[in-house]
Write an enzyme that holds these catalytic residues in place. Structure first.
Site, PDB file in Angstrom:
ATOM      1  N   ASP A  84      -1.502   4.548  11.081  1.00  0.00           N
ATOM      2  CA  ASP A  84      -1.208   3.882   9.810  1.00  0.00           C
ATOM      3  C   ASP A  84      -0.985   2.398  10.116  1.00  0.00           C
ATOM      4  OD1 ASP A  84      -0.734   3.307   7.169  1.00  0.00           O
ATOM      5  OD2 ASP A  84       0.657   4.960   6.846  1.00  0.00           O
TER       6      ASP A  84
HETATM    7  C1  BGC Z   1      -0.193   3.299   3.992  1.00  0.00           C
HETATM    8  C2  BGC Z   1      -1.451   4.128   4.080  1.00  0.00           C
HETATM    9  C3  BGC Z   1      -2.654   3.273   3.762  1.00  0.00           C
HETATM   10  C4  BGC Z   1      -2.669   2.083   4.679  1.00  0.00           C
HETATM   11  C5  BGC Z   1      -3.863   1.178   4.492  1.00  0.00           C
HETATM   12  C6  BGC Z   1      -0.306   1.997   4.750  1.00  0.00           C
HETATM   13  O1  BGC Z   1       0.764   1.168   4.489  1.00  0.00           O
HETATM   14  O2  BGC Z   1       0.892   4.057   4.470  1.00  0.00           O
HETATM   15  O3  BGC Z   1      -1.360   5.219   3.208  1.00  0.00           O
HETATM   16  O4  BGC Z   1      -3.813   4.026   3.879  1.00  0.00           O
HETATM   17  O5  BGC Z   1      -1.501   1.325   4.466  1.00  0.00           O
HETATM   18  O6  BGC Z   1      -3.788   0.468   3.318  1.00  0.00           O
END
Ligand code: BGC
Length: 796
Positions: free
Chosen positions: A300
């Site tokens: 993530d």
């Molecule tokens: C979130 C994810 C997301 C990623 C990319 C993160 O902060 O937890 O769910 O896919 O950002 O935007």
């Protein structure tokens, strides 16, 4: 569209049963191959041939993912990305959208680098890309995998048109605590429902063939158990036993992997002390060795660098730990890009570890056909066409849950609204709020396409509609927060939002209600700011002056219909005892107004069922129906039995019931359904037969369901089990089957639920999926309170 996870046999009855690969105890399984495309010899030969030509720096470049920002694109201050891409240092980019922007970077990667390896562009396509559908929690409330398939197909086609072959969806985290704002992105509290939805998302996005021009690769997130955050606080630690981890939290990920998911995203949280993004137990032992996953894992956002905050080492150490545990790509942390190569050179990290991560990433790039088709053709500008609107409207109206519809003296049931309601007052901060009706997690959707409740009701009622906003979503809070939350007033960008005068606007709303025959209140949350990521709440009531507004309108004595627009279960206790009709409408997307009006006026009979329990009080959270029994059950095992106030030394609250206000699976209709006594085709099965049966059902529960009302309706027939004598304690009820059945007035249909190892197994103390001699109690009905009962004996 055909669901592969549900096989409908068109026998005289409706059959529903689940499939799954891993059905024997783990020890007895051979390594599964969930995605044959990624395992193909030919594809892997291409990967290996390319890998042989790559330098260490080129390999490490494949492990890096950067965000150039959705709005930046070519021409913005993105020189650094240009340089990196031209040097082969960008394996992937996120949040670069559109043919022009993606082609720009792709050109640098493909034309300027030695090995011409294309960039993989990823994006958060969560409930549609440009055509925004209801939020995932709402989609789960449809209990209709076909609805999810529709959303995924529109999302895939629109994302591909924008140069995006990889979506950060589905989010399959089990969410049992609505304080956690990300419950909106989930399918709710139940592993069986969550797994059905997970399969539907993956199959529809990927179509079992990543090379199709309208397929996208998924990134199943957030691995693992992110939804188990302690106290519902986002990013918080997760501490749970391995039995719950496996039997509840990991199940939807397993379903997604078995459905062929090409990638997963590792989560921010720790799991029993080890951060999920450096966790070889989940990322390697379970994901790769047990489930046979051949795709890649992306961290993530910044999760690799954040391992330093988890205090498990400095930058080089955490990067090594993450990579060795099985995180192949570093999202926006730029840690792999800076500290991995030197550690390989110094011998700290074997180059084979880097090779394996690169291999996994290249497999997906080859499978997607990016080497053959790296660019995206410029297409026409997006428009919310009638076809898109029709799909969004149909899906949205399926997701609404009628919580309550009690007759009002002299009027009868308020819903559906009839011509008798000459004048209708529409009241509330969400009645005419385009942005908040779209829901959380909207990257490319545009609020301008949203049909609000106000405009849809005006289409039907003309000047018989009176509108009053009543209040804003927040009251006197900090101006910066107000600016982001309140959208019914001035635009979101207006830096000078006045502090709302609640007393004045509530008085206006009361006046509007007095002039009308019925008042519809559209209340809820700011989905844009108070739901989704980093949006945990310690309270679950209506925000701002909304509760005051509701009470003031109810006090007029006019009949009130409450439409709740929120992406999480809210605390509706007061409303449940004072408002005759309540419709849970979540965050419905671009066709919000039309879909709500369709249901309010009875053009569509509501059929949604709750995918998460609605609490009486926030202190009950985490609240879910599939609880383990306690040694001191208050009034037996079923938590919905009301308490005896004098009872002490029982597992209960002194000041509140244990049960949900509205339980999992709950949802009314404009008609009524009755259930006959269920039957079972065989009620005694030997254990060894079950163990040998693998995915094959061994018995079938059948039930006649009748529409006893006067209009057609769709019922979600649900089957629950209880294993009453296992070697480890099992939940008081678990969902193990469901089917949507449409019935004409007076019509009866026979519904069958096949049962086999898949439905009956559990994890024993040795962490093996197994079955043992026992009695299963079985209930069939329209919610988790189902009472029509039968049983099954599993014998030696
Ligand atoms: C979130 C994810 C997301 C990623 C990319 C993160 O902060 O937890 O769910 O896919 O950002 O935007």
């Amino acid at each position: 569209m055909k669901m592969t996870s549900f096989r409908s046999l068109h026998l005289p009855c409706l059959l529903l049963f689940t499939t799954g690969l891993a059905c024997l105890p783990i020890a007895a399984q051979s390594r599964p191959v969930p995605n044959p495309q990624l395992a193909s010899k030919e594809l892997n030969a291409r990967v290996d041939a390319l890998l042989k030509k790559m330098t260490l720096d080129e390999k490490v470049g494949q492990l890096a993912q950067f965000s150039a920002g959705y709005a930046s694109g070519p021409g913005a201050s993105n020189l650094k990305y240009d340089e990196l891409a031209a040097k082969g240092q960008v394996g992937s980019m996120l949040s670069v959208v559109g043919a022009e922007a993606t082609n720009h970077y792709q050109h640098l990667a493909v034309e300027k680098t030695r090995l011409h390896i294309p960039i993989l562009f990823g994006l958060d396509v969560i409930h549609g890309h440009r055509t925004i559908f209801p939020v995932p929690l709402a989609l789960a409330a449809s209990w209709d995998p076909a609805a999810v398939e529709t959303v995924a197909r529109f999302g895939a086609v629109e994302a591909r048109a924008d140069g995006i072959p990889w979506v950060f969806s589905p989010m399959v985290d089990i969410a049992r605590d609505p304080r956690w704002g990300r419950i909106i992105e989930s399918s709710g509290e139940d592993p069986y429902l969550g797994s059905a939805m997970a399969r539907a998302w993956v199959k529809a996005y990927q179509q079992d063939d990543l090379s199709k021009p309208d397929s996208v690769a998924v990134s199943v997130k957030h691995f693992a158990a992110y939804g188990g955050a302690i106290a519902g606080r986002d990013y918080n630690a997760v501490d749970m036993g391995e039995l719950s981890l496996r039997q509840v939290y990991l199940e939807p990920y397993r379903a997604a992997v078995e459905a062929g998911a090409a990638t997963l995203m590792s989560s921010f949280n720790t799991i029993n002390g080890t951060p999920a993004s450096a966790n070889s137990f989940t990322l390697t032992q379970i994901l790769r060795k047990e489930w046979g996953f051949d795709g890649f894992v992306v961290s993530d956002w910044g999760a690799v660098a954040e391992l330093m905050n988890h205090a498990i080492g400095d930058g080089p150490t955490v990067a090594r730990r993450a990579l060795e545990a099985g995180v192949d790509m570093d999202m926006e942390g730029n840690l792999y890009g800076t500290v991995i190569a030197s550690q390989v050179r110094s011998g700290k990290i074997p180059e084979s570890v880097v090779d394996e991560a690169v291999r996994r990433i290249l497999r997906v790039k080859f499978a997607l056909g990016l080497f053959e088709h790296p660019y995206t053709a410029e297409g026409p500008a997006y428009d919310a066409t009638p076809e898109r609107r029709a799909a969004a409207r149909k899906v949205a109206s399926e997701t609404f849950v009628l919580l309550k519809n009690e007759p009002v003296e002299g009027v009868g049931a308020l819903l559906p609204l009839t011509a008798k309601a000459k004048k209708v007052a529409l009241i509330g901060p969400l009645a005419d709020d385009q942005r908040n009706l779209l829901g959380a997690w909207v990257v490319t959707g545009n609020p301008k396409y949203v049909v609000t409740l106000r405009s849809a009701l005006a289409e039907r009622l003309g000047d018989r509609l009176i509108y009053a906003p009543g209040c804003e979503l927040l009251s006197g809070e900090d101006a910066n927060v107000l600016k982001r939350v309140n959208f019914s007033g001035p635009s979101a960008d207006d830096a000078h939002l006045p502090i709302p005068d609640d007393a004045k606007t509530i008085a206006e709303a009361v006046e509007a209600a007095k002039q009308a025959d019925v008042a519809i209140l559209a209340l809820g949350e700011s989905t844009n700011w108070m739901e989704g990521e980093a949006a945990s709440r310690a309270t679950l009531g209506f925000t701002g002056a909304q509760q005051q507004l509701l009470e003031a309108v109810v006090a007029t004595g006019k009949p009130v219909i409450l439409v709740v627009l929120a992406g999480r279960p809210l605390e509706l206790k007061w409303a449940a005892s004072h408002v005759p009709a309540i419709l849970e409408a979540w965050s419905p997307g671009i066709e919000a107004g039309h879909a709500v009006a369709d249901v309010l006026f009875g053009d569509v009979n509501p059929s949604g069922k709750l995918p998460a329990s609605l609490p009486r009080a926030v202190g009950q959270e985490p609240l879910y129906y599939a609880q383990l029994p306690t040694g001191r059950p208050a009034h037996g095992d079923l938590s919905h039995v009301p308490h005896n106030a004098a009872e002490k030394f029982m597992s209960r609250y002194l000041d509140e019931e244990n049960s949900a206000l509205y339980p999992f699976g709950w949802g009314l209709s404009y008609t009524r359904f009755s259930y006959a006594q269920p039957t079972i085709s065989r009620n005694e099965i030997p254990v060894r037969e079950l163990l040998a049966s693998r995915t094959k059902p061994v018995t079938t529960v059948g039930v006649d369901v009748k529409n006893t009302g006067s209009v057609a309706g769709t019922e979600v027939v649900q089957l629950y089990l209880r294993n009453t004598a296992a070697s480890v304690s099992q939940p008081v009820r678990e969902l193990k089957g469901f089917a949507r059945v449409t019935l004409a007035p007076g019509e009866t249909k026979h519904v069958e639920f096949p049962l086999g190892f898949d439905e009956l197994n559990f994890y024993n103390a040795e962490i093996r999926r197994t079955v043992e001699p026992t009695t299963y109690k079985i209930w069939v009905g329209g919610s988790s309170l189902a009472t029509a009962e039968t049983s099954l004996q599993v014998v030696e």
